[in-house]
Each structure stands twice: as structure tokens, then as C-alpha cells.
Design a protein around this motif. Structure first.
Motif, mmCIF file in Angstrom:
data_model
loop_
_atom_site.group_PDB
_atom_site.id
_atom_site.type_symbol
_atom_site.label_atom_id
_atom_site.label_comp_id
_atom_site.label_asym_id
_atom_site.label_seq_id
_atom_site.Cartn_x
_atom_site.Cartn_y
_atom_site.Cartn_z
ATOM 1 N N MET A 1 0.837 -1.191 0.000
ATOM 2 C CA MET A 1 0.000 0.000 0.000
ATOM 3 C C MET A 1 0.880 1.252 0.000
ATOM 4 S SD MET A 1 -3.084 1.015 -0.155
ATOM 5 C CE MET A 1 -3.715 -0.652 0.032
ATOM 6 N N ASN A 2 0.519 2.201 -0.834
ATOM 7 C CA ASN A 2 1.251 3.461 -0.941
ATOM 8 C C ASN A 2 0.344 4.616 -0.530
ATOM 9 O OD1 ASN A 2 3.638 2.276 -2.479
ATOM 10 N ND2 ASN A 2 1.945 1.765 -3.837
ATOM 11 N N PHE A 3 0.966 5.778 -0.231
ATOM 12 C CA PHE A 3 0.180 6.950 0.149
ATOM 13 C C PHE A 3 0.685 8.176 -0.602
ATOM 14 C CE2 PHE A 3 -0.569 4.013 3.562
ATOM 15 C CZ PHE A 3 -1.911 4.215 3.864
ATOM 16 N N ALA A 4 -0.272 8.972 -1.084
ATOM 17 C CA ALA A 4 0.040 10.229 -1.757
ATOM 18 C C ALA A 4 -0.526 11.364 -0.911
ATOM 19 C CB ALA A 4 -0.586 10.252 -3.151
ATOM 20 N N GLU A 5 0.176 12.492 -0.873
ATOM 21 C CA GLU A 5 -0.284 13.619 -0.076
ATOM 22 C C GLU A 5 -1.076 14.592 -0.941
ATOM 23 O OE1 GLU A 5 1.473 17.281 2.661
ATOM 24 O OE2 GLU A 5 2.679 15.451 2.410
ATOM 25 N N ALA A 6 -2.358 14.750 -0.601
ATOM 26 C CA ALA A 6 -3.246 15.660 -1.330
ATOM 27 C C ALA A 6 -2.891 17.110 -1.005
ATOM 28 C CB ALA A 6 -4.692 15.365 -0.956
ATOM 29 N N PRO A 7 -3.409 18.066 -1.776
ATOM 30 C CA PRO A 7 -3.081 19.486 -1.562
ATOM 31 C C PRO A 7 -3.354 19.995 -0.151
ATOM 32 C CG PRO A 7 -4.107 19.206 -3.708
ATOM 33 C CD PRO A 7 -4.206 17.889 -3.015
ATOM 34 N N ASP A 8 -4.342 19.409 0.548
ATOM 35 C CA ASP A 8 -4.634 19.850 1.915
ATOM 36 C C ASP A 8 -3.895 19.024 2.960
ATOM 37 O OD1 ASP A 8 -6.047 17.520 1.503
ATOM 38 O OD2 ASP A 8 -7.798 18.150 2.659
ATOM 39 N N GLY A 9 -2.989 18.162 2.508
ATOM 40 C CA GLY A 9 -2.204 17.341 3.422
ATOM 41 C C GLY A 9 -2.798 15.978 3.723
ATOM 42 N N ALA A 10 -4.013 15.708 3.236
ATOM 43 C CA ALA A 10 -4.645 14.407 3.476
ATOM 44 C C ALA A 10 -3.870 13.296 2.776
ATOM 45 C CB ALA A 10 -6.093 14.430 2.982
ATOM 46 N N GLU A 11 -3.693 12.181 3.473
ATOM 47 C CA GLU A 11 -2.996 11.038 2.902
ATOM 48 C C GLU A 11 -3.985 10.161 2.136
ATOM 49 O OE1 GLU A 11 0.531 10.003 3.336
ATOM 50 O OE2 GLU A 11 0.571 12.166 3.606
ATOM 51 N N LEU A 12 -3.688 9.922 0.865
ATOM 52 C CA LEU A 12 -4.556 9.117 -0.001
ATOM 53 C C LEU A 12 -3.901 7.770 -0.268
ATOM 54 C CD1 LEU A 12 -5.432 11.897 -2.604
ATOM 55 C CD2 LEU A 12 -6.782 11.230 -0.598
ATOM 56 N N ALA A 13 -4.581 6.698 0.093
ATOM 57 C CA ALA A 13 -4.047 5.356 -0.107
ATOM 58 C C ALA A 13 -4.210 4.936 -1.564
ATOM 59 C CB ALA A 13 -4.769 4.364 0.795
ATOM 60 N N TRP A 14 -3.161 4.348 -2.130
ATOM 61 C CA TRP A 14 -3.255 3.848 -3.501
ATOM 62 C C TRP A 14 -2.434 2.575 -3.659
ATOM 63 C CZ3 TRP A 14 1.002 3.656 -6.911
ATOM 64 C CH2 TRP A 14 2.152 4.348 -6.516
ATOM 65 N N SER A 15 -2.752 1.807 -4.688
ATOM 66 C CA SER A 15 -2.020 0.570 -4.961
ATOM 67 C C SER A 15 -1.894 0.387 -6.462
ATOM 68 C CB SER A 15 -2.734 -0.632 -4.340
ATOM 69 O OG SER A 15 -3.963 -0.870 -5.005
ATOM 70 N N GLU A 16 -1.044 -0.537 -6.865
ATOM 71 C CA GLU A 16 -0.887 -0.833 -8.294
ATOM 72 C C GLU A 16 -0.662 -2.317 -8.493
ATOM 73 O OE1 GLU A 16 2.735 0.644 -10.130
ATOM 74 O OE2 GLU A 16 3.595 1.000 -8.150
ATOM 75 N N SER A 17 -1.019 -2.794 -9.676
ATOM 76 C CA SER A 17 -0.791 -4.186 -10.040
ATOM 77 C C SER A 17 -0.729 -4.292 -11.548
ATOM 78 C CB SER A 17 -1.909 -5.086 -9.496
ATOM 79 O OG SER A 17 -3.173 -4.673 -9.992
ATOM 80 N N GLY A 18 0.056 -5.251 -12.032
ATOM 81 C CA GLY A 18 0.170 -5.469 -13.467
ATOM 82 C C GLY A 18 1.223 -4.599 -14.119
ATOM 83 N N ASP A 19 1.413 -4.828 -15.405
ATOM 84 C CA ASP A 19 2.399 -4.092 -16.197
ATOM 85 C C ASP A 19 1.730 -3.526 -17.439
ATOM 86 O OD1 ASP A 19 4.780 -4.735 -14.593
ATOM 87 O OD2 ASP A 19 4.420 -6.786 -15.274
ATOM 88 N N GLY A 20 2.431 -2.603 -18.071
ATOM 89 C CA GLY A 20 1.922 -2.009 -19.302
ATOM 90 C C GLY A 20 1.583 -0.547 -19.109
ATOM 91 N N ASP A 21 0.746 -0.017 -20.003
ATOM 92 C CA ASP A 21 0.326 1.381 -19.889
ATOM 93 C C ASP A 21 -0.408 1.601 -18.571
ATOM 94 O OD1 ASP A 21 1.314 1.859 -22.405
ATOM 95 O OD2 ASP A 21 -0.647 1.799 -23.394
ATOM 96 N N PRO A 22 -0.207 2.735 -17.909
ATOM 97 C CA PRO A 22 -0.952 3.029 -16.685
ATOM 98 C C PRO A 22 -2.450 3.180 -16.977
ATOM 99 C CG PRO A 22 0.951 4.484 -16.911
ATOM 100 C CD PRO A 22 0.780 3.793 -18.225
ATOM 101 N N LEU A 23 -3.253 2.601 -16.107
ATOM 102 C CA LEU A 23 -4.711 2.714 -16.181
ATOM 103 C C LEU A 23 -5.214 3.053 -14.785
ATOM 104 C CD1 LEU A 23 -7.551 2.361 -17.425
ATOM 105 C CD2 LEU A 23 -7.326 -0.096 -17.036
ATOM 106 N N LEU A 24 -5.732 4.258 -14.615
ATOM 107 C CA LEU A 24 -6.245 4.708 -13.327
ATOM 108 C C LEU A 24 -7.722 4.355 -13.204
ATOM 109 C CD1 LEU A 24 -5.688 6.398 -10.700
ATOM 110 C CD2 LEU A 24 -6.636 8.354 -11.956
ATOM 111 N N LEU A 25 -8.077 3.646 -12.135
ATOM 112 C CA LEU A 25 -9.469 3.314 -11.852
ATOM 113 C C LEU A 25 -9.997 4.271 -10.788
ATOM 114 C CD1 LEU A 25 -9.302 -0.596 -11.644
ATOM 115 C CD2 LEU A 25 -9.620 0.857 -13.654
ATOM 116 N N ILE A 26 -11.120 4.933 -11.077
ATOM 117 C CA ILE A 26 -11.721 5.864 -10.127
ATOM 118 C C ILE A 26 -13.077 5.301 -9.701
ATOM 119 C CG2 ILE A 26 -12.353 8.245 -9.658
ATOM 120 C CD1 ILE A 26 -10.686 9.145 -11.989
ATOM 121 N N ALA A 27 -13.159 4.919 -8.446
ATOM 122 C CA ALA A 27 -14.360 4.274 -7.924
ATOM 123 C C ALA A 27 -15.505 5.264 -7.754
ATOM 124 C CB ALA A 27 -14.047 3.604 -6.586
#
Length: 259
Positions: A1-27
């Protein structure tokens, strides 16, 4: 599990799997990244699939209340792409995730290679035919999984996929966050700006979607230049999960448009 810092400082959890072109899934609204379940697994056979928990959902921090708009949630999505070193990605958004994906394509055109919108809308309904079924909205507000299942999925798929169904409907989220997600989705209105979307766009929509009726997809097709609409016969609001044939349609679209 990884975390990105949003503009207001909130930590956003993200993950990745697979290879190839990046594909972002937005729930969708108040749904965690885990809700993509078998669809993410299928897509990761062909792409580097990047998923994240919206602020206030799953393992992400709730952040500040004023950040809960679809346009600012798109800024969160851009933050995740930056953290993942994905300068240019295919973007696939379901329901509210599709609303967020629209703003991502409008405000960050340099980041979006292709755009896939499933079971979504450009915003407030311009005519009665696009409005959600009243009983369906009451079921959505109730949060009752037994009432929601039939609006989202084919009963045979639910029986065959009890774990994926449960995971989809039971994302960890406070009432505070759920209320703000609901308001963000309800207040979305991008109709006047969809004409600026540059990314090749595939619109997937179920013919039996009572939460976001098919006329919304027809309007999206009119507003987004050179977009392609695929009607999914018999599908409800959760077609991104219970209609796995859509994965192959997405692959074909990306292959054709991303050359």
C-alpha cells in the motif's frame, strides 16, 4: 500500500498491479478501491492498474470538508497519478468516479490518454428522462445492501460472486464522509465544459440503469466530442463488475485510440 499527499495534506491510499500502460481506476461514491475486485484483476493482465481510496473512504484520510467536490476530487486523482509516476494514463471512472474522470480530462488534459466513463452523468439532469428512479434513489440513500444489489448487479452474478458483492457494498466510511460524497456527486455539473475534453472517450451504460438512466449517456455522447457510446443490454448500475465483456471492449477501444 502506498500513500500520496493531497493538496490539503490528506494522505490518499493507492495501490498498483500489473504491467503495461498506466490505467487509473476511479471508484464511485463512497466506494473503496477494493470494490473494483475482479475487474481490476482482469485489467491488470493488460495494464498497470492504479487504484486509490477517495478521501474519507477506506484507508485514506478524510481531509477538509471543502475538498469534497467532484472537481477537487479530480485533483486528488491527479495527485495519485503524480505519486505513481504516471504522467499519462488511461482513466476509467464508474458512477461518481466518472464524474471525477470528466474533470480530470478537462483540467488535466495532459494526463489523460483515453477516458472510459461507466454508468455516469455530466451532472444535474437537464430533462425528466435523465432523472433517477425515485425508488432507486431511496434505496441508494438507505445503504441497504439487499435493496441495492438488484439495482447494480445481475442476480446470477451476485450468487456467483458473494465476496466481490460484499466488498463493493461495504467500504469503510463514516457517515460524515458518505454524506459529503453524496453531495459531491449530486452537485456535479460539467455539461458546459465537456466540449473541451480532448481524450478519446468511451461511454459504457446499462440499458436498465435506474440510478443513472440511459438518457444521461446519450447526453454525454452529444457533449463530448468524438466520443463512442456502447449500450450494455440488460445491465444495471454496476455493469463495470457484472459484465466482464466490457473489459475486452475497453481493450479494443484503447488499442484503437491510443496509437
Amino acid at each position: 500500500m502506498n500513500f500520496a499527499e493531497a493538496p490539503d495534506g490528506a494522505e490518499l491510499a493507492w495501490s498498483e498491479s500489473g504491467d503495461g500502460d498506466p490505467l487509473l481506476l476511479i471508484a464511485g461514491q463512497a466506494t473503496a478501491m477494493d470494490g473494483w475486485g475482479p475487474t481490476a484483476e482482469l485489467l491488470s493482465r493488460y495494464y498497470r492498474v492504479i487504484r486509490f481510496d477517495h478521501r474519507g473512504i477506506g484507508r485514506s484520510a478524510k481531509g477538509t470538508a471543502e475538498r469534497y467536490t467532484t472537481r477537487l476530487l479530480a485533483e486528488d486523482a491527479a495527485t495519485v497519478l503524480n505519486a505513481a509516476d504516471a504522467d499519462l494514463a488511461h482513466v476509467y471512472g464508474h458512477s461518481m468516479g466518472g464524474r471525477i474522470g470528466q474533470w480530470l480530462a478537462i483540467d488535466y488534459p495532459q494526463k489523460v490518454r483515453t477516458l472510459i466513463l461507466a454508468a455516469t452523468s455530466g451532472g444535474r439532469w437537464p430533462d425528466a428522462s435523465a432523472q433517477p428512479d425515485k425508488a432507486a434513489m431511496e434505496a441508494l440513500v438507505s445503504g441497504d445492501m439487499s435493496r441495492l444489489e438488484e439495482l447494480f448487479f445481475d442476480p446470477a452474478w451476485v450468487r456467483a460472486n458473494p465476496e466481490a458483492t460484499s466488498t463493493f457494498f461495504n467500504s469503510r466510511a463514516s457517515a460524515w464522509a458518505k454524506a459529503r460524497h453524496f453531495k459531491a456527486s449530486r452537485d456535479h455539473d460539467a455539461w458546459s465544459e465537456l466540449g473541451s475534453v480532448q481524450a478519446p472517450t468511451l461511454i459504457l451504460h446499462g440499458t436498465e440503469d435506474k440510478l443513472t438512466p440511459l438518457p444521461n449517456a446519450l447526453l454525454l455522447r452529444q457533449h463530448i466530442p468524438r466520443s463512442v457510446l456502447v449500450r450494455v443490454p440488460g445491465a444495471g448500475h454496476g455493469l463495470h463488475l457484472d459484465h466482464p465483456e466490457t473489459v475486452e471492449w475497453i481493450r479494443q477501444f484503447i488499442t484503437r485510440k491510443a496509437r
